[in-house]
Each structure stands twice: as C-alpha cells, then as structure tokens.
Design an enzyme around this catalytic site. Structure first.
Site, PDB file in Angstrom:
ATOM      1  N   LYS A 120       0.838  -1.209   0.000  1.00 46.89           N
ATOM      2  CA  LYS A 120       0.000   0.000   0.000  1.00 46.89           C
ATOM      3  C   LYS A 120       0.873   1.259   0.000  1.00 46.89           C
ATOM      4  CE  LYS A 120      -3.315   2.403   2.997  1.00 46.89           C
ATOM      5  NZ  LYS A 120      -4.556   2.285   2.230  1.00 46.89           N
ATOM      6  N   ILE A 165     -27.746  11.146   2.636  1.00 45.87           N
ATOM      7  CA  ILE A 165     -27.690   9.741   3.055  1.00 45.87           C
ATOM      8  C   ILE A 165     -27.030   9.565   4.412  1.00 45.87           C
ATOM      9  CG2 ILE A 165     -27.006   7.422   2.304  1.00 45.87           C
ATOM     10  CD1 ILE A 165     -29.150   8.863   0.585  1.00 45.87           C
ATOM     11  N   ASP A 188     -29.172   1.661   7.438  1.00 43.36           N
ATOM     12  CA  ASP A 188     -28.515   1.381   6.153  1.00 43.36           C
ATOM     13  C   ASP A 188     -28.308  -0.115   5.960  1.00 43.36           C
ATOM     14  OD1 ASP A 188     -28.174   4.099   5.529  1.00 43.36           O
ATOM     15  OD2 ASP A 188     -26.329   4.216   6.705  1.00 43.36           O
ATOM     16  N   HIS A 205     -31.255   2.560   3.310  1.00 44.28           N
ATOM     17  CA  HIS A 205     -30.462   3.022   2.166  1.00 44.28           C
ATOM     18  C   HIS A 205     -29.701   1.839   1.595  1.00 44.28           C
ATOM     19  CE1 HIS A 205     -27.568   5.016  -0.310  1.00 44.28           C
ATOM     20  NE2 HIS A 205     -26.592   4.440   0.369  1.00 44.28           N
ATOM     21  N   HIS A 258     -19.911   9.316  -6.729  1.00 45.69           N
ATOM     22  CA  HIS A 258     -18.634   8.662  -7.052  1.00 45.69           C
ATOM     23  C   HIS A 258     -17.791   9.537  -7.972  1.00 45.69           C
ATOM     24  CE1 HIS A 258     -20.013   5.184  -4.993  1.00 45.69           C
ATOM     25  NE2 HIS A 258     -21.088   5.119  -5.737  1.00 45.69           N
TER      26      HIS A 258
HETATM   27  N1  GLN Z   1     -25.077   6.518   6.158  1.00 47.02           N
HETATM   28  C1  GLN Z   1     -23.922   6.080   5.455  1.00 47.02           C
HETATM   29  C2  GLN Z   1     -23.178   7.259   4.856  1.00 47.02           C
HETATM   30  O1  GLN Z   1     -23.772   8.163   4.446  1.00 47.02           O
HETATM   31  C3  GLN Z   1     -24.284   5.132   4.358  1.00 47.02           C
HETATM   32  C4  GLN Z   1     -23.084   4.662   3.626  1.00 47.02           C
HETATM   33  C5  GLN Z   1     -23.312   3.410   2.860  1.00 47.02           C
HETATM   34  O2  GLN Z   1     -24.420   2.906   2.819  1.00 47.02           O
HETATM   35  N2  GLN Z   1     -22.282   2.909   2.252  1.00 47.02           N
HETATM   36  O3  GLN Z   1     -21.977   7.268   4.773  1.00 47.02           O
HETATM   37 ZN    ZN Z   2     -24.662   4.020  -0.212  1.00 43.18          ZN
END
Ligand code: GLN
Ligand code: ZN
Length: 786
Positions: free
Chosen positions: A23, A453, A621, A663, A716
């Site tokens: 790494k 999120i 999540d 989510h 992303h």
């Molecule tokens: N609540 C998390 C975030 O916003 C959800 C991330 C995920 O589902 N990978 O980072």
């Molecule tokens: Zn996500």
C-alpha cells in the site's frame, strides 16, 4: 511410509505485506514520492518473503503469480491484451502507467466508495465489482466483439523464474479462460464474451508453453465460476477449453481449481475434463466430498480444500485427518493433496502481530501464516499417521474445545431474547398507508422532500483529529468538542441551503461497521489484521466471536446533540444487521442467520432508544444486503428471507408515526424487489443517478407502495451536477413513480467527497426540488405540507 508428507498446497498468499508495504509503495508511487524502481523492488521483496515463508512452513505447492500490483483479474486482462481503446495502448509492452489508468482512471485521486471506481475527467477506470461473495473487488475486464487477444505480459513466467532463481519451485497461478470471459463485460453489449473463447485459447496455450519451457510442472488454473449456476453452453465451453489446454504442453499438468462453493450440477462436467488435477472447496461445501471422490478418475490428483481461506478460526485438525484418512488410503498418496479452500488473500497475514488481542480469543484464531502451519500438519498427519503430529493435533483440539466451552462466547441473556422473538416484533403496528398519514402529521414536509444519506466530507481536519485522538495527542474531551463543532457546522449549513431532513454528518465514524462493532458485545477488533478490499484499499474487518448484544446506546447522544441545534428533523443513522454481518469475520459455530438475528436485536434496542429520545425518522442502512446474495440462485430465497426478517426485527418495534428509512448502495433491484418491499421501510434511498432512473422500472412494475429517494447526484464523481440535470432525472423518476412517493437525495453518503463539490451540488439539489415543486402543479411550493 514412503512419503513424509502429502503434497500441501497454498492457492495464493496475501500480497499486501505484513506491514502493508505494498500500500505504502503504491500510494507513494502514485503521488510521485516513490520511484518506479523502488515500487518494483518492494514488490519483489514481498514476493520473495512470501515464497520463503511458505517454503519454511512446509508448503510443497507454493503459488507464484498470485502477486498483483492492484488486482489479479486486471493482470489477466492486461496479460491477454484485453485493453480497451480508450487507454491508448500502442500494442507494445504495457507500461505501469497504463495498467494503473485501467485500475484508477488517468487522473484518479483514488477516492471511491461503495465499490465503485473513481470516475473523473480524463480516462475513466474500468468498472469494479465484488469477487464472487467475498469483500475483495476486481476490475471488470471489457472486451469488444472483434477483440483480438495477444500475450502482452509474461508475468506468470517471470515470477516463476524469479522464484526459481531463489531456489524455490513454484506452481504458477492463472485465472482460467472461462472464468475470465464470464467475468468480462461485452462492449457494446451485443454479444457474449464467452463467444470469444476460441480466440482467447491460443494465448493461454502460448503462456503454458512458456511456463513449461521455464520448468513449471504444474499450473493452478482458477475457475471459480464452476461454483456458479452455469448453462449447458457454459459447461460446454469448459470442455472445449480444457480439451485443448490440458494437451497443449506435454508434461505440464493443470490443477483445475474451484472454490467458494460446491460443484454440484457442474461436477460431472468438471470431472470429465482431461486435467491432471481438480481442487474442490470442502470448507464451503464439505458435503461434496463423497460425490467428488466418486467422480474423479483414478490417478487424477484431488486437491482437498479443507483449511478455510475465507475465515480466521483455527481448524480441528484431528477431525480433518480422521475424515480424510480413508480417502487418502483408498486413492493413494499420489492422487491427493491437502490445500486451503481458496487463496489466503481473504484473510490477514499473521496473528503474531496482534499483541493486544484478548489471549483466549487469540488462541482460537489462525491467520494466513498460521493456516500454512495447519496445512503442513495435515500433510504430515495424513502421510505418516496421527502419531507423527500428535502434539499439533492436540493443541488444535484443545483450542477448539476451549472456544466451544468459553463463557466469552455464549450469553444466556441473548439466547433468551432470541428464543422470545415472535412475529409481532417483526411487524409494524399498521400498514404503510396508515403510517404514512401519521408520519405526515408528525413531521410536516413539502412535496419532494430533500435529504442526504448520512455522512458529510471526512476532511483531512477530521481525519487528523481522529488520528491525534487515537495516538493520545488529543484528549477525549477535546476530540468530542471538535466533533460537536463539526456537527454544529453541518447542521447550520444544511439549514441554510434549505434541506428538509437533516443528518448529523457521521464525523465520529470512520468505518461504519467498525463504529458499531466497537460498541457491541461479541465483537473484537485487531490492530494489524488488514485484508485487501481493492487496490491499495485494505480493511480490518471486525471479528464476531460471541453472542452479540448492545450494552449501551451507541448513537443517541450524537443524535440528541444534532437535534438540539435545529427545529428541522434530524434522522437517526444506523447500520443494519445484514451489512454488519457481511463486512465482518463471522463465528463459524452458528449459522449466519442466527448471528444476524442477534445483531438485529442489538440494533432494535438502538432504534427504540432513538425513538424514545425523540427521533421521528431513523435510517437503517443496508448497504451490503444485495452483495450477500448466495452464489447459487436456489439459495437466494432463504437468504433474503432471513435478511428481511432481520431488518424487520430492527424496525418493527417503533410507533406508526416514526418513519423508518433505509439506504442501499447499488442499482439492481429487479431480482430482489419483492424482498425490498417486504422490508417495509417507509422510505428507501437508492443509487440511481447513473442509470438514468431506469432501475426505477423495477419499483414501478412491482407497484412498490412506499416512498423512494432515487439518487440524483453521482457521489462517485467529483463533478457537480447542474440543477437541470437533476430536474431531468427527477422527471424521469416521475414517469415511473407517483409524486407523493418521491424524495430527493444523493446516491450515497458524502464522506469521500470534498466540500468544494458537496456545497454547490447539494445547493443545486435543493434548487431542483424547488423548481419541481413550482412546476409540479399538484402542490404549492415548499411550505405546503404533504
Ligand atoms: N449513512 C452512510 C453514509 O452516508 C451510508 C453509507 C453506505 O451505505 N455505504 O456514509
Ligand atoms: Zn450508499
């Protein structure tokens, strides 16, 4: 006895280095601080160390070419010349810069989340996806209909010779042609990559010819797709490939290597191939032993994968010897070898580094290095009889017995609660239609409510503070004060730009599974037990060793603090049980579903405490629900049943007026939509921005009744989406769903993004919601309630 040991095989060793040397060399090279020569030197040293270690621990089939700078599937794509035109390859040698462009994009900063490669301007990276049901991610090869294949790199030969120069005879590992093509993506999608098989085989023949000439006697050819559901045509592809390859080079023997599951209905096809050896996974699929033994030819070498390459528990060696001994004497010691179930890539390197781990727990574990020792014991025990390895067998038996009877593993309180679970606990009091009205009264929201999120950028400031606190340079109080300031700032900022439902930002969390695992009983954490997730990104999965419970509230204080700063609703933010399970090393003495249920009860406790504290919305999540799907379709329903049940156990206890969100970090729902609906979350946010909302078709066709937040901001990418792009996406969403169902949010959490991108992007998102409300006709703008 003529043999001192049976052949003992390692199918691959972690490439990252005991101290993550790879790494640091890679990241240094990418940032210009490490020269290419130094990077190559580090890699060479790591390979030499790994070979010597495996030899010294008694491995007799030592792998080579299991090393990779980034990913072995990418190595294979490059090796056979499957290099898409965008990378501007001139047909000559493939320079490292081109290789890394395929891995990371040409200007990538390496940030990625949720298993997606970084897509910036310049040349995009190949797509990335999970390697079967592991948490390792590979780069998805791309092939075109007129794809020409050519041997562009001799990595397997070079590494074989490198080891040979050190006096170590190795068995090169290559990814087999059928698996390679089955994992590849057709661009454009007008044909099946497997149709290119006949064109690809000459490259493998040439490679095998060179390996034979270099002195290799065996090659390990990995074909893990043999553990998947295959069509007749795909099975036929194996026949076509291996009838050619097995005869390609006289004297060069192929070990056809399968793992991650049973051969099952592919067994007959696999056993009929004219290869010299067949490796099977007897950890994931112990039940296939008899059928496999009956199917292989006399004299064919059967490689028995009995040491778990996917998990970290010590094996009961005496029991394995007892189980295999009859087979060894029936087949003869020349026709059997013992092996790890799969490459040890998926486990940490050396338990000896864990000096701070609980002593009892440490005694129950085996990492890659320890597993090599186990294999060597098995090889000797099976060749010479148990007496020859009595001490090692006794030690292993004692460890297994100690673990089984340890009070640290069982918690009667948890078991009592599990026994007391009833259907009522898994069901909300009223159906969604009724809950909906109550929730709309509890929190007045505009049409198309906006939210995020959960996480906000983890800036270098945040990471520095965390590191300083971990090192003891920043006191607990000061660190908490720092986190509160960050939380306060994002609450105020979210209010300012006009988001409707706020989040606290997750600044106190590094990795979400780690965050919860550290607060749950039954979990342990390591200091150095890194496992490659992708490229230079490694993770230290928690170890679930005992019954799981939640001694204290885990998130309530943070939620309360954030909510105290605003009149707007703040969502409680939790990680779901399936995700926690799928991203951990899991105890192997209970079924996964039982462990998941325990985690679900712990999360349920947290949900109810959040509700009691006043949270009106709680998000759970389940980022990893889909990726936990079993490899075989026939096993899907059972998995989905217990995964959904676990989610419902978390959420089923709240009042109707409390809104449960979930989510999911992906965009394929067609085949699991019934399960998604059965979760009965009031609101689900998903990743849709790149798919142009097409995946909402699954929800429309299913008449999905609850509310949905289809992502309109591709997190992303560093790109800031314009308001119009988002309103366009939302118009597409409105074609498929009713207005009253729609929320507006990004694809995922924002922790890997920078504030410079997040600020304008979210401001645009809120503006998009406003425009839609104005144009919507059906409702008044923002102030109107739903
Ligand atoms: N609540 C998390 C975030 O916003 C959800 C991330 C995920 O589902 N990978 O980072
Ligand atoms: Zn996500």
């Amino acid at each position: 006895m003529s043999h001192q040991t049976l052949p003992v095989a390692s199918l691959g060793f972690p490439r990252i280095g005991r101290h993550r040397e790879l790494k640091f060399a890679l990241e240094g090279y990418w940032s210009g601080k490490v020269t290419e020569d130094d990077l190559l030197e580090t890699a060479k040293r790591l390979r030499a160390e790994n070979w010597a270690l495996q030899r010294d621990l008694g491995i007799t089939r030592i792998p080579s070419s299991d090393f990779s700078f980034y990913d072995h599937v990418l190595d294979t794509a490059v090796m056979v010349g499957a290099i898409p035109a965008v990378y501007g390859w001139n047909g000559g040698n493939v320079p490292l810069s081109l290789y890394f462009a395929m891995a990371r994009g040409s200007q990538g900063d390496g940030h990625a989340d949720c298993g997606h490669a970084h897509h910036g301007h310049g040349v995009p990276a190949l797509e990335m996806t999970k390697w079967f049901d592991t948490n390792y991610h590979y780069m998805v090869p791309e092939v075109s209909e007129d794809q020409a294949f050519r041997l562009t790199s001799h990595k397997p030969v070079d590494h074989f010779l490198e080891a040979k120069a050190l006096g170590i005879h190795t068995r090169p590992v290559v990814l087999g042609p059928v698996t390679f093509l089955k994992l590849a993506k057709a661009r454009p999608a007008t044909f099946k990559p497997l149709d290119l098989l006949a064109k690809l085989l000459p490259v493998y023949e040439e490679l095998f010819g060179r390996l034979g000439a270099a002195g290799a006697d065996w090659v390990q050819v990995d074909e893990p797709v043999l553990a998947l559901d295959l069509t007749e045509g795909e099975r036929h592809a194996f026949k076509m490939a291996y009838e050619r390859l097995a005869a390609a080079v006289p004297g060069l023997k192929l070990m056809l290597t399968t793992y991650f599951g049973a051969l099952d209905d592919n067994l007959a096809a696999a056993a009929a191939l004219p290869v010299a050896g067949l490796h099977v996974d007897l950890v994931r699929a112990p039940e296939q032993l008899d059928a496999v033994a009956a199917a292989v030819r006399a004299g064919q070498v059967l490689s028995l994968g009995v040491i778990d390459g996917r998990n970290i528990w010590r094996a009961d060696l005496a029991a394995i010897v007892d189980r295999l001994a009859p087979l060894v004497s029936a087949r003869g010691a020349d026709a059997v070898e013992v092996a790890a179930s799969c490459s040890l890539l998926h486990v940490p390197i050396d338990l000896a580094l864990e000096t701070a781990l609980d002593g009892d727990l440490k005694g129950w574990l085996a990492f890659a290095t320890q597993k090599l020792g186990e294999l060597s014991t098995l090889g000797k025990g099976l060749a010479q009889g148990k007496e020859a390895v009595r001490e090692a067998l006794n030690d292993a038996s004692k460890a297994v017995a100690a673990r089984a009877s340890s009070p640290k593993v069982t918690d009667p309180l948890v078991q009592g609660r599990i026994a007391g679970i009833d259907d009522g606990m898994k069901t909300r009091a009223s159906p969604f239609e009724q809950r909906r009205t109550l929730q709309a009264d509890a929190v007045r929201l505009p049409l198309f409510p906006t939210t995020t999120i959960g996480s906000f950028p983890q800036t270098s400031e945040v990471r520095k503070a965390r590191a300083a606190h971990a090192k003891g340079e920043l006191s607990y109080m000061d660190y908490q004060a720092f986190l509160r300031r960050q939380t306060g700032l994002v609450i105020r900022w979210q209010e300012e730009i006009g988001l409707d439902v706020l989040v606290h930002g997750e600044f106190e969390r590094n990795d979400m599974v780690q965050y919860f695992g550290e607060q749950l009983a039954g979990f342990a954490f390591t200091r150095h037990a890194w496992v490659q997730s992708y490229g230079s990104r490694y993770v230290r999965p928690p170890i679930i060793f005992g019954d799981v419970s939640r001694p204290n509230p885990m998130t309530v204080e943070w939620w309360k603090y954030a909510q105290s700063l605003t009149q707007k609703p703040v969502k409680g933010m939790l990680t779901g049980p399936v995700t926690i399970l799928n991203w951990s090393f899991v105890r192997d003495d209970l079924p996964r579903e039982a462990i998941c249920r325990q985690i679900a009860l712990a999360i349920r406790d947290e949900v109810l405490d959040l509700e009691k504290a006043g949270a009106k919305m709680i998000q759970i999540d389940e980022a990893a629900l889909r990726e936990g799907l079993p490899l075989r379709h026939k096993d899907w329903q059972h998995y989905l049943d217990w995964a959904v049940e676990s989610f419902r156990l978390c959420s089923g206890g709240v009042a109707d007026r409390t809104q449960i969100h979930t989510h999911m970090c992906y965009s394929e729902f067609n085949d699991i939509i019934a399960a998604i609906a059965a979760m009965d979350a009031d609101v689900i946010s998903i990743e849709t921005s790149r798919s142009k909302m097409e995946l909402l078709d699954a929800f429309r066709n299913f008449r999905y009744p609850n509310e949905i937040g289809p992502g309109v901001y591709d997190i992303h990418s560093p790109r800031v989406p314009e308001v119009d792009e988002m309103t366009d996406l939302l118009s597409l969403a409105r074609l498929r769903l009713e207005d009253r169902q729609l929320w507006i949010n990004p694809d995922c959490g924002l922790k890997t993004r920078r504030w410079e991108e997040v600020r304008p992007a979210l401001a645009n998102m809120v503006e998009a919601a406003w425009r839609l409300r104005k144009a919507g006709g059906s409702a008044e703008p923002a102030a109107a309630s739903r």
